[in-house]
Design an enzyme around this catalytic site. Structure first.
Site, mmCIF file in Angstrom:
data_model
loop_
_atom_site.group_PDB
_atom_site.id
_atom_site.type_symbol
_atom_site.label_atom_id
_atom_site.label_comp_id
_atom_site.label_asym_id
_atom_site.label_seq_id
_atom_site.Cartn_x
_atom_site.Cartn_y
_atom_site.Cartn_z
ATOM 1 N N GLN A 49 0.805 -1.210 0.000
ATOM 2 C CA GLN A 49 0.000 0.000 0.000
ATOM 3 C C GLN A 49 0.848 1.274 0.000
ATOM 4 O OE1 GLN A 49 -3.333 -0.013 2.857
ATOM 5 N NE2 GLN A 49 -2.948 -2.211 3.145
ATOM 6 N N HIS A 59 19.352 18.417 -3.984
ATOM 7 C CA HIS A 59 19.191 19.421 -5.043
ATOM 8 C C HIS A 59 18.234 20.535 -4.643
ATOM 9 C CE1 HIS A 59 20.945 16.106 -7.497
ATOM 10 N NE2 HIS A 59 21.556 17.137 -8.053
ATOM 11 N N GLU A 78 27.287 21.950 -19.345
ATOM 12 C CA GLU A 78 27.782 20.617 -18.967
ATOM 13 C C GLU A 78 28.800 20.184 -20.009
ATOM 14 O OE1 GLU A 78 28.995 17.378 -17.725
ATOM 15 O OE2 GLU A 78 27.367 18.137 -16.435
ATOM 16 N N ASP A 105 33.017 23.625 -21.818
ATOM 17 C CA ASP A 105 33.719 23.939 -20.577
ATOM 18 C C ASP A 105 33.138 25.237 -20.037
ATOM 19 O OD1 ASP A 105 35.609 25.077 -18.734
ATOM 20 O OD2 ASP A 105 37.088 23.635 -19.462
ATOM 21 N N ASP A 145 26.733 23.058 -9.716
ATOM 22 C CA ASP A 145 26.427 21.640 -9.439
ATOM 23 C C ASP A 145 27.490 20.770 -10.077
ATOM 24 O OD1 ASP A 145 25.200 19.339 -8.631
ATOM 25 O OD2 ASP A 145 23.667 19.354 -10.187
#
Length: 449
Positions: free
Chosen positions: A307, A335, A379, A420, A447
């Site tokens: 449940q 986060h 990134e 970069d 991050d």
């Protein structure tokens, strides 16, 4: 044909009994033969053995890899004369270690000559009892594992024990494999140690398949539990400062691969990108959960676990270069605390930059703010983002955010730039006199480790 675990035996090897195949009613002419792996030369070696009679052994078998020439000598040591002949042979073939060491100083050791090794310990429960009490079936499974792994089996020995159980050991060119069984408890423990660079982790699912034979359902006993595996992988020996290789104190080695407290430990994916090694595992840590509770949460039996399945989920852990980066059962709090303090401290955050954040979770938290018009995520590793899309979907799930795309990476407010971040910022903001006020960011989230 008679079933033999995952192997089949020719009918003529067995009698006409209608009972399941076992050592008591299957008259095998010999154990499975050892084969030299393709592409490998026959090893120069000498075989010696000593057998001891004991009332606790009801069956005893052995099989040896042989070659009919003078480079391979085989003995079964049974008396003093045999020992004397063995010692004479050893003396005649003694290596000149001084010469060997001199050669080794002139060139680097190859990986398989280093004093290093890998140790894989595997325990499987809820296994069929008749399989665990059959030395023949177990021997076939062991030989299959070695053949699939590309290792070289020199000899192996199996003993059926009184009143029940089997012990086997195999001598490898690379070291050894062994196991012992407890048929009544449905348990087998396996030990595989090798030297050389060839990884052992890919053998875990093979060992589970060949040795994890399910129990046969019995009347009035219900459905038996499926086989369950607990395993540990350790690095052994003295590693000579190999560049790029993590030692056994790294997060992945120490807290995951070498941790027996993980009831579930399953490799989801490994990706070797241009910038880093990405490893993703599903785990159930006994400190926080149990495999039994997780299994009940998947059922429809009215139990508390079924449940509230969200409380008994398995964890998913991301490692970058063997260092833990993020985990499913803790990433939300991490986060949220990373993003929201900065976002709330600004009166009207419209333009936001994220440095790193390849999982997509920081992007998810930023997109929860209705004032945000544009998010630039910088990134460097595109392969990491692609891996996140495939295997870390919960991290970039924006389906419950009003007006957002289901996947945060696809949101029209998000711009993902594979570059970069330092270079990108210097090129655009290195000269303050030439920076357009409108292009400035209201909030920058770091991050990246």
């Amino acid at each position: 044909m008679h079933g033999l675990g995952n192997r089949m035996l020719p009918e003529e090897y067995c009698d006409d009994s209608a009972h399941p195949v076992s050592d008591a009613n299957c008259k095998l002419s010999r154990l499975p033969r050892i084969k030299l792996p393709a592409g490998k030369s026959f090893p120069d070696s000498m075989y010696t053995s000593q057998s001891y009679s004991t009332k606790n052994v009801i069956l005893s078998h052995h099989e040896i890899l042989t070659r009919q020439d003078k480079n391979f000598l085989s003995y079964e040591v049974a008396d003093a004369d045999s020992l004397q002949r063995q010692q004479k042979t050893i003396n005649n073939n003694t290596l000149n270690f001084e010469s060997l060491n001199r050669r080794n100083t002139e060139k680097e050791f190859e990986d398989d000559h280093q004093p290093t090794g890998q140790h894989l310990l595997v325990d499987i429960e809820n296994v069929d009892a008749s399989f665990l009490n059959s030395a023949h079936q177990l021997a076939f499974a062991m030989v299959d594992v070695i053949e699939m792994s590309g290792l070289t089996l020199l000899s192996y020995h199996c003993h059926g024990l009184e009143p029940i159980g089997v012990s086997c050991v195999g001598v490898l060119l690379e070291s050894h494999v062994s196991f012992h069984t407890w048929p009544i408890e449905g348990v087998i423990t396996l030990d595989l140690f090798t030297c050389g660079p060839q990884p052992l982790l890919p053998l875990v699912p093979i060992l589970e398949r060949l040795f994890g034979v399910p129990r046969v359902p019995k009347p009035l006993e219900g459905t038996p539990k499926p086989p369950r595996t607990v395993w540990v992988h350790k690095k052994r020996g003295f590693r000579r400062d190999r560049v790029g290789e993590a030692d056994d104190t790294a997060d992945l080695e120490h807290w995951m691969l070498g941790n027996r407290g993980m009831q579930l430990k399953k490799l989801v994916a490994t990706v070797n990108t241009e910038f880093q090694d990405v490893s993703i595992y599903d785990v159930i840590n006994t400190r926080f959960a149990s495999a039994e509770a997780y299994e009940r949460s998947l059922a429809s039996d009215g139990s508390y676990e079924s449940q509230h399945p969200e409380l008994f989920r398995k964890d998913r852990v991301l490692y970058l270069d063997n260092v833990v980066q993020s985990r499913l059962l803790g990433e939300t709090a991490y986060h949220e605390s990373l993003v929201h303090p900065a976002m709330f401290s600004h009166q009207n955050p419209r333009r936001v930059a994220i440095i790193g954040g390849g999982e997509g979770a920081a992007l998810r938290e930023v997109l929860k703010h209705r004032t945000v018009e544009m998010v630039t995520m910088l990134e460097i590793d595109e392969a990491m983002v692609n891996a996140s899309r495939s295997f870390l979907k919960e991290w970039s799930d924006c389906s419950n955010i009003a007006g957002a795309s289901d996947c945060c990476f696809d949101d029209p407010r998000a711009e993902v730039v594979f570059t970069d971040a330092v270079v990108w910022f210097v090129e655009r903001f290195g000269n303050p006199d030439k920076v357009d006020e409108e292009s400035r960011f209201d909030v920058i989230v770091m991050d990246a480790l």
